[in-house]
Design a protein around this motif. Structure first.
Motif, PDB file in Angstrom:
ATOM      1  N   VAL A   1      -0.086  -7.921   3.032  1.00 16.08           N
ATOM      2  CA  VAL A   1      -1.501  -7.539   3.055  1.00 16.08           C
ATOM      3  C   VAL A   1      -2.075  -7.949   1.702  1.00 16.08           C
ATOM      4  O   VAL A   1      -1.501  -7.640   0.655  1.00 16.08           O
TER       5      VAL A   1
ATOM      6  N   THR B   1      -0.008  -0.082   2.209  1.00 19.37           N
ATOM      7  CA  THR B   1      -0.385  -0.370   3.598  1.00 19.37           C
ATOM      8  C   THR B   1      -0.154   0.867   4.465  1.00 19.37           C
ATOM      9  O   THR B   1      -0.978   1.194   5.326  1.00 19.37           O
TER      10      THR B   1
ATOM     11  N   ASN C   1      -4.212  -7.169  10.704  1.00 19.66           N
ATOM     12  CA  ASN C   1      -5.221  -7.702   9.795  1.00 19.66           C
ATOM     13  C   ASN C   1      -6.367  -8.316  10.602  1.00 19.66           C
ATOM     14  O   ASN C   1      -6.380  -8.242  11.841  1.00 19.66           O
TER      15      ASN C   1
ATOM     16  N   TRP D   1       7.454  -3.721   7.468  1.00 21.21           N
ATOM     17  CA  TRP D   1       6.315  -4.455   6.914  1.00 21.21           C
ATOM     18  C   TRP D   1       6.466  -5.874   7.425  1.00 21.21           C
ATOM     19  O   TRP D   1       7.385  -6.602   7.060  1.00 21.21           O
TER      20      TRP D   1
END
Length: 149
Positions: A93, A59, A128, A89
């Protein structure tokens, strides 16, 4: 061209579009983060991820790819970064997600020892496709100052 003098506290930018593919998640994990939940559907299903998830480091790499792509659209007198702080984080993802980036300048500081450059702190957040933040960090970026006319 953006120079250090163009960085202003509070300045925000939004950019990027990155489609996360299963193949890329697996390839990155095989090379750099070969944990079972990044490599195997059954193993991932047994974790809090619930399914195959991208490495957090992947990511970060996707975020950097979008940042560099944006620098080709809006050129900057960047001299690289001195580091990052408070990397988080925030959400997994997954393959199929579509990512984008937002940045905000937090602090602008001239160099005491190198008058031709300065630095700025910025907060980078990757989202996202549901506008949920998945990654956040504070970076310290080095930048050339505008040349004298």
């Amino acid at each position: 061209m953006l120079y250090w003098e163009d960085m202003q506290v509070g300045k925000k930018r939004s950019f990027g579009r990155y489609e996360v593919t299963r193949e890329e998640v697996l390839e990155f994990a095989r090379k750099y983060d070969p944990q079972p939940f990044h490599l195997d559907d059954d193993a991932a299903a047994q974790t809090h991820f619930g399914r195959l998830a991208a490495s957090g480091w992947h990511t970060c790499a996707m975020t950097m790819a979008m940042t560099v792509a944006e620098m080709s659209v809006v050129p900057q007198a960047s001299l690289g970064a001195a580091g990052i702080d408070e990397l988080r984080w925030l959400k997994p993802v997954y393959p199929g997600d579509v990512l984008r980036v937002e940045t905000e300048v937090l602090e602008v500081t001239p160099s005491r020892s190198r008058p031709e450059m300065g630095s700025f702190k910025n907060q980078t957040t990757t989202f996202n496709q549901h506008d949920e933040p998945v990654l956040r960090f504070t970076g310290l970026v080095l930048m050339r100052r505008r040349p004298a006319a």
